[in-house]
Design an enzyme around this catalytic site. Structure first.
Site, PDB file in Angstrom:
ATOM      1  N   LYS A 192      10.612  16.316  -9.914  1.00  0.00           N
ATOM      2  CA  LYS A 192      10.895  16.252  -8.479  1.00  0.00           C
ATOM      3  C   LYS A 192      10.054  17.260  -7.721  1.00  0.00           C
ATOM      4  O   LYS A 192       9.442  16.936  -6.694  1.00  0.00           O
ATOM      5  CB  LYS A 192      12.374  16.527  -8.239  1.00  0.00           C
ATOM      6  CG  LYS A 192      12.791  16.520  -6.772  1.00  0.00           C
ATOM      7  CD  LYS A 192      13.993  17.407  -6.515  1.00  0.00           C
ATOM      8  CE  LYS A 192      13.629  18.861  -6.654  1.00  0.00           C
ATOM      9  NZ  LYS A 192      14.693  19.796  -6.236  1.00  0.00           N
ATOM     10  N   LEU A 251      21.523  23.704  -4.653  1.00  0.00           N
ATOM     11  CA  LEU A 251      21.807  22.303  -4.955  1.00  0.00           C
ATOM     12  C   LEU A 251      20.538  21.583  -5.420  1.00  0.00           C
ATOM     13  O   LEU A 251      19.429  22.081  -5.212  1.00  0.00           O
ATOM     14  CB  LEU A 251      22.402  21.622  -3.714  1.00  0.00           C
ATOM     15  CG  LEU A 251      23.739  22.216  -3.229  1.00  0.00           C
ATOM     16  CD1 LEU A 251      24.100  21.715  -1.837  1.00  0.00           C
ATOM     17  CD2 LEU A 251      24.846  21.889  -4.228  1.00  0.00           C
ATOM     18  N   PRO A 252      20.680  20.396  -6.027  1.00  0.00           N
ATOM     19  CA  PRO A 252      19.521  19.744  -6.654  1.00  0.00           C
ATOM     20  C   PRO A 252      18.420  19.287  -5.709  1.00  0.00           C
ATOM     21  O   PRO A 252      17.245  19.346  -6.064  1.00  0.00           O
ATOM     22  CB  PRO A 252      20.144  18.545  -7.384  1.00  0.00           C
ATOM     23  CG  PRO A 252      21.573  18.923  -7.595  1.00  0.00           C
ATOM     24  CD  PRO A 252      21.950  19.736  -6.402  1.00  0.00           C
ATOM     25  N   LYS A 295       7.493  27.524  -3.796  1.00  0.00           N
ATOM     26  CA  LYS A 295       8.307  27.183  -4.973  1.00  0.00           C
ATOM     27  C   LYS A 295       7.745  25.956  -5.683  1.00  0.00           C
ATOM     28  O   LYS A 295       7.565  25.957  -6.908  1.00  0.00           O
ATOM     29  CB  LYS A 295       9.750  26.942  -4.541  1.00  0.00           C
ATOM     30  CG  LYS A 295      10.633  26.234  -5.558  1.00  0.00           C
ATOM     31  CD  LYS A 295      10.889  27.063  -6.795  1.00  0.00           C
ATOM     32  CE  LYS A 295      11.861  26.338  -7.729  1.00  0.00           C
ATOM     33  NZ  LYS A 295      12.177  27.140  -8.922  1.00  0.00           N
TER      34      LYS A 295
END
Length: 316
Positions: free
Chosen positions: A263, A88-89, A194
């Site tokens: 983000k 998911l985002p 990540k």
């Protein structure tokens, strides 16, 4: 999976097995977007019993067309699952889906494993783990790198954080989607590496597009600049894989949104701040990508950072 931090497991390139090893394991895959859909399909190919869910109805239809089951809700998808995967985002959406308003884990049995493959805030991952532990569930964070192409062919790099036993349990599932599985460390470590990876990639992208624009304004051919960079020490992921295919071609359709890159860099910058570190290049890179997100249209591909830098150079 090897328990030592930083080591990797998995088959070497060209040795990915077609053996179906997932029989009997029920998986719920929540988030069937550009990355999630091919990842879920690869689980099907490995023999896992997969039920998918996505808020976008067309994504569920696409998964069903590939032979999977599509549920009407996240809770329905996870009902009775041994393993629940989220792609998911944001971590806020992950939490809302699993234990918030969608309450996907309401009907999941004790002992089930949750694998968050999203690009999440590490601190949020630790908070989620506390809530899951109280429910008798385990959590592994396992974000990915490699883009849509590697998601399709099952050769993603996957960075795993979590307890050794939980990581080992996740390993057969992850191997169905990735070629290089790295044991990054404790819970949250996957999400940390990540965003650090995406920061390094984003900084390299900025340097690459600035070099192209400076050279172009001097009268050089941008294709030639790219060839020389790729034969020299200046090469990076952007110069090798993105400049000609997505930037100079004008396609700008790599499949990864600029806002998502921004983000992730912001998460990395926030982590540095939380650790009391003054990382000036990281802060500046985050500022530039945030500004690009604000200036470019919603849904812009991250390779459109070229357009932002080009416009800024003329404004500036």
């Amino acid at each position: 999976m090897v328990g030592q931090s930083g080591q990797q497991t998995g088959q070497k390139s060209g040795q990915k097995s077609d053996q179906k090893s997932g029989a009997g394991t029920k998986i719920a895959f929540i988030g069937l977007g550009r990355m999630g859909l091919p990842m879920a399909v690869n689980l099907l190919k490995a023999g896992f019993d997969v039920t998918g869910y996505d808020r976008a109805t067309e994504a569920g239809v696409a998964f069903a067309a590939k032979g999977g089951r599509s549920a009407a809700s996240a809770r329905a998808a996870a009902n009775g699952a041994d393993i629940v995967i989220t792609m998911l985002p944001t971590s806020a959406i992950v939490a809302a889906c699993l234990i918030g308003e969608e309450n996907a884990l309401a009907d999941v049995a004790l002992g089930a494993l949750v694998i968050d493959m999203s690009s999440s805030v590490p601190a949020d991952t630790l908070k989620l783990a506390e809530a899951l532990t109280a429910r008798g569930l385990s959590l592994v964070d396992a974000p990915v790198s490699g883009g849509v192409g590697k998601a399709i062919d099952g050769t993603l790099a996957i960075m795993v954080g979590g307890e050794a036993g939980d990581a080992a349990r996740a390993e057969p599932v992850l191997k169905a989607m990735g070629e290089r599985i790295f044991r990054a460390g404790k819970l949250g470590a996957g999400h940390v590496i990540k965003v650090l990876n995406n920061y390094v990639s984003a900084a390299g992208a900025l340097a690459a597009v600035e070099a192209l624009i400076v050279g172009r304004e001097f009268g050089l051919d941008e294709g030639v600049i790219t060839d020389i960079l790729n034969a020299s020490t200046g090469r990076n992921n952007t110069t090798e894989n993105k400049v000609k295919k997505f930037i100079l071609s004008g396609a700008f359709n790599s499949g990864f949104d600029l806002a998502l890159m921004s983000k992730d860099i912001g998460i990395a910058a926030g982590l540095a701040g939380d650790l009391g570190l003054d990382m000036k290049l990281l802060a500046r890179t985050s500022q530039e990508w945030t500004a690009a997100t604000d200036e470019l249209p919603a849904g812009a591909d991250h390779t459109e950072i070229y357009r932002y830098v080009d416009g800024g150079s003329r404004r500036g």
